[in-house]
Design a protein around this motif. Structure first.
Motif, PDB file in Angstrom:
ATOM      1  N   PRO A 107       0.812  -1.216   0.000  1.00 19.42           N
ATOM      2  CA  PRO A 107       0.000   0.000   0.000  1.00 19.42           C
ATOM      3  C   PRO A 107       0.848   1.269   0.000  1.00 19.42           C
ATOM      4  N   ARG A 108       0.281   2.284  -0.575  1.00 19.70           N
ATOM      5  CA  ARG A 108       0.858   3.621  -0.475  1.00 19.70           C
ATOM      6  C   ARG A 108       0.258   4.278   0.767  1.00 19.70           C
ATOM      7  N   PHE A 109       1.087   5.001   1.497  1.00 15.93           N
ATOM      8  CA  PHE A 109       0.576   5.572   2.738  1.00 15.93           C
ATOM      9  C   PHE A 109       1.232   6.918   3.026  1.00 15.93           C
ATOM     10  N   ARG A 110       0.608   7.611   3.969  1.00 14.51           N
ATOM     11  CA  ARG A 110       1.233   8.807   4.517  1.00 14.51           C
ATOM     12  C   ARG A 110       0.903   8.893   6.004  1.00 14.51           C
ATOM     13  N   VAL A 111       1.712   9.633   6.730  1.00 14.47           N
ATOM     14  CA  VAL A 111       1.486   9.868   8.160  1.00 14.47           C
ATOM     15  C   VAL A 111       1.242  11.359   8.339  1.00 14.47           C
ATOM     16  N   THR A 112       0.163  11.708   9.027  1.00 17.78           N
ATOM     17  CA  THR A 112      -0.095  13.106   9.369  1.00 17.78           C
ATOM     18  C   THR A 112      -0.147  13.218  10.888  1.00 17.78           C
ATOM     19  N   ALA A 113       0.577  14.172  11.420  1.00 14.65           N
ATOM     20  CA  ALA A 113       0.645  14.350  12.872  1.00 14.65           C
ATOM     21  C   ALA A 113       0.332  15.789  13.233  1.00 14.65           C
ATOM     22  N   ARG A 114      -0.308  15.949  14.372  1.00 18.27           N
ATOM     23  CA  ARG A 114      -0.589  17.288  14.883  1.00 18.27           C
ATOM     24  C   ARG A 114      -0.367  17.310  16.381  1.00 18.27           C
ATOM     25  N   ARG A 115       0.504  18.185  16.828  1.00 22.15           N
ATOM     26  CA  ARG A 115       0.719  18.364  18.266  1.00 22.15           C
ATOM     27  C   ARG A 115      -0.214  19.476  18.745  1.00 22.15           C
ATOM     28  N   ILE A 116      -1.333  19.089  19.327  1.00 18.13           N
ATOM     29  CA  ILE A 116      -2.285  20.078  19.840  1.00 18.13           C
ATOM     30  C   ILE A 116      -1.697  20.760  21.065  1.00 18.13           C
ATOM     31  N   THR A 117      -1.011  19.999  21.925  1.00 21.06           N
ATOM     32  CA  THR A 117      -0.166  20.558  22.977  1.00 21.06           C
ATOM     33  C   THR A 117       1.247  20.030  22.746  1.00 21.06           C
ATOM     34  N   LYS A 118       2.235  20.678  23.338  1.00 15.99           N
ATOM     35  CA  LYS A 118       3.618  20.520  22.871  1.00 15.99           C
ATOM     36  C   LYS A 118       4.528  19.713  23.801  1.00 15.99           C
ATOM     37  N   GLU A 119       4.010  18.769  24.566  1.00 22.87           N
ATOM     38  CA  GLU A 119       4.875  18.019  25.487  1.00 22.87           C
ATOM     39  C   GLU A 119       5.920  17.171  24.758  1.00 22.87           C
ATOM     40  N   LEU A 120       5.538  16.597  23.631  1.00 19.07           N
ATOM     41  CA  LEU A 120       6.457  15.747  22.871  1.00 19.07           C
ATOM     42  C   LEU A 120       7.562  16.610  22.276  1.00 19.07           C
ATOM     43  N   PRO A 121       8.849  16.249  22.478  1.00 17.46           N
ATOM     44  CA  PRO A 121       9.952  17.095  21.996  1.00 17.46           C
ATOM     45  C   PRO A 121      10.035  17.194  20.472  1.00 17.46           C
ATOM     46  N   LEU A 122       9.500  16.207  19.737  1.00 17.51           N
ATOM     47  CA  LEU A 122       9.538  16.251  18.277  1.00 17.51           C
ATOM     48  C   LEU A 122       8.502  17.233  17.736  1.00 17.51           C
ATOM     49  N   THR A 123       8.828  17.886  16.628  1.00 15.38           N
ATOM     50  CA  THR A 123       7.819  18.692  15.937  1.00 15.38           C
ATOM     51  C   THR A 123       6.864  17.757  15.201  1.00 15.38           C
ATOM     52  N   SER A 124       5.777  18.302  14.701  1.00 20.16           N
ATOM     53  CA  SER A 124       4.811  17.485  13.957  1.00 20.16           C
ATOM     54  C   SER A 124       5.459  16.849  12.737  1.00 20.16           C
ATOM     55  N   VAL A 125       6.265  17.622  12.005  1.00 19.16           N
ATOM     56  CA  VAL A 125       6.924  17.097  10.810  1.00 19.16           C
ATOM     57  C   VAL A 125       7.924  15.997  11.182  1.00 19.16           C
ATOM     58  N   GLU A 126       8.678  16.204  12.253  1.00 19.54           N
ATOM     59  CA  GLU A 126       9.638  15.184  12.700  1.00 19.54           C
ATOM     60  C   GLU A 126       8.911  13.906  13.125  1.00 19.54           C
ATOM     61  N   LEU A 127       7.798  14.061  13.819  1.00 20.59           N
ATOM     62  CA  LEU A 127       7.024  12.892  14.251  1.00 20.59           C
ATOM     63  C   LEU A 127       6.506  12.124  13.040  1.00 20.59           C
ATOM     64  N   GLN A 128       5.984  12.826  12.055  1.00 19.81           N
ATOM     65  CA  GLN A 128       5.522  12.172  10.824  1.00 19.81           C
ATOM     66  C   GLN A 128       6.642  11.357  10.182  1.00 19.81           C
ATOM     67  N   ALA A 129       7.827  11.950  10.102  1.00 20.90           N
ATOM     68  CA  ALA A 129       8.966  11.275   9.467  1.00 20.90           C
ATOM     69  C   ALA A 129       9.385  10.044  10.256  1.00 20.90           C
ATOM     70  N   LYS A 130       9.456  10.157  11.576  1.00 15.48           N
ATOM     71  CA  LYS A 130       9.889   9.038  12.422  1.00 15.48           C
ATOM     72  C   LYS A 130       8.915   7.861  12.316  1.00 15.48           C
ATOM     73  N   VAL A 131       7.635   8.139  12.386  1.00 13.65           N
ATOM     74  CA  VAL A 131       6.631   7.068  12.321  1.00 13.65           C
ATOM     75  C   VAL A 131       6.615   6.463  10.926  1.00 13.65           C
ATOM     76  N   GLY A 132       6.716   7.290   9.900  1.00  9.65           N
ATOM     77  CA  GLY A 132       6.775   6.773   8.532  1.00  9.65           C
ATOM     78  C   GLY A 132       7.966   5.859   8.320  1.00  9.65           C
ATOM     79  N   GLU A 133       9.125   6.245   8.833  1.00  6.08           N
ATOM     80  CA  GLU A 133      10.331   5.412   8.725  1.00  6.08           C
ATOM     81  C   GLU A 133      10.138   4.074   9.437  1.00  6.08           C
TER      82      GLU A 133
END
Length: 313
Positions: A107-133
């Protein structure tokens, strides 16, 4: 799945005080929908422009809550601690489950992430990349941000991550009970559709039918049962009267006064707006001490048929 992420739209444009009031009513309507449909839940919380329903019946709850007005979209989700390790594991699990359900080899896929609050040190784009990898390391798949088969969504809020692969469309509009009450002259499919559109704008409806035959009354009862599937938060029940047709508006006004309703709704439609039609509506309203609303009068036929079909009316 152990949660449902509920998103709303129009409510979020209100002032803070008004938004809080709308949110409370929406939460109450959600609670009523779950209870009336026999769906258990642990907690319903409204924070940061989201409502989270914690339930072990997330898929069933999503199906019911898609009929609650005011909700734009919903996602049955897994709530986990907002750490990259746990997010990765759950994202992979949901990806695999969706891949199996779609019977796709690669399958072709994508990951979309949104940090509604900012406790996680990764940015939304970094989180998308990490989970996709992580998904690519463990599954035969390819990333495609536009033409994807699977979308893995992640929303991070207050130390929790909500992970999902499905976004179910709601009706939007305003929560039922935020815009007062009206009496609906319920007689057939058009008036049922008019009632539905008023409910979508947050208006509680009191259905009123003038009985002419048992067959017609039974058809109206069927329509009201269909409408009640969307009436979470409303208390109206079908009122039936046996009066001459020429007394219908007069009786509807009496009913409106009894229930504190502010107007009367008609299912009148028109293929073309003409001066004669305008004169007829002015004359009709002049005879009534309350405003008469015509939700269908100028809406395109294609739009109304689309709403009717989707709503099952």
């Amino acid at each position: 799945m152990n949660a449902v992420v509920v998103r709303y739209g129009e409510i979020g444009t209100k002032s803070r005080q008004t938004r809080s009031w709308f949110e409370r009513i929406l939460v109450n309507n959600i609670r009523e929908a779950l209870i009336s449909e026999g769906i258990g839940y642990k907690e319903i919380v409204a924070r940061h422009g989201r409502i989270i329903v914690k339930t072990n019946e997330a898929e069933k709850a999503t199906e019911v809550l898609a009929r609650v007005f005011g909700i734009v979209s919903l996602s049955p989700a897994m709530e986990v601690e907002a750490s990259l390790e746990k997010i990765n594991k759950i994202a992979l699990r949901l990806f695999r489950r969706t891949k199996r359900s779609l019977s796709l080899e690669r399958p072709r896929f994508r990951v979309t992430a949104r940090r509604i609050t900012k406790e996680l040190p990764l940015t939304s784009v970094e989180l998308q990349a990490k989970v996709g990898e992580y998904i690519l390391e463990h599954e035969e798949a390819e990333v495609d941000l536009r033409n994807y088969d699977i979308e893995v969504g992640i929303e991070v809020m207050e130390g929790k991550a909500y992970i999902f692969t499905e976004k179910v469309k709601g009706w939007g509009g305003l929560p039922l009970g935020t815009q007062g009450k009206v009496v609906v002259l319920l007689s057939g499919p058009n008036s049922a559709l008019a009632a539905f559109l008023m409910m979508k704008r947050g208006v509680e409806v009191i259905p009123f039918h003038v009985k002419e035959s048992e067959e017609e009354l039974e058809n109206v009862r069927v329509l009201w049962r269909k409408l009640k599937r969307y009436a979470y938060g409303g208390k109206g029940e079908l009122v039936v009267a046996e009066v001459p047709k020429e007394k219908m508006i007069e009786k509807a006004v009496e009913l409106a006064k009894d229930f504190g309703a502010k107007g009367i709704v008609s299912g009148r439609r028109a293929e073309k707006l003409t001066e004669a039609l305008g004169d007829a509506l002015i004359e009709e309203n002049a005879k009534c001490p309350l405003p008469i609303y015509y939700p269908l009068i100028a809406l395109p036929k294609e739009y109304l048929e689309g709403v009717r079909k989707r709503a099952g009316l």
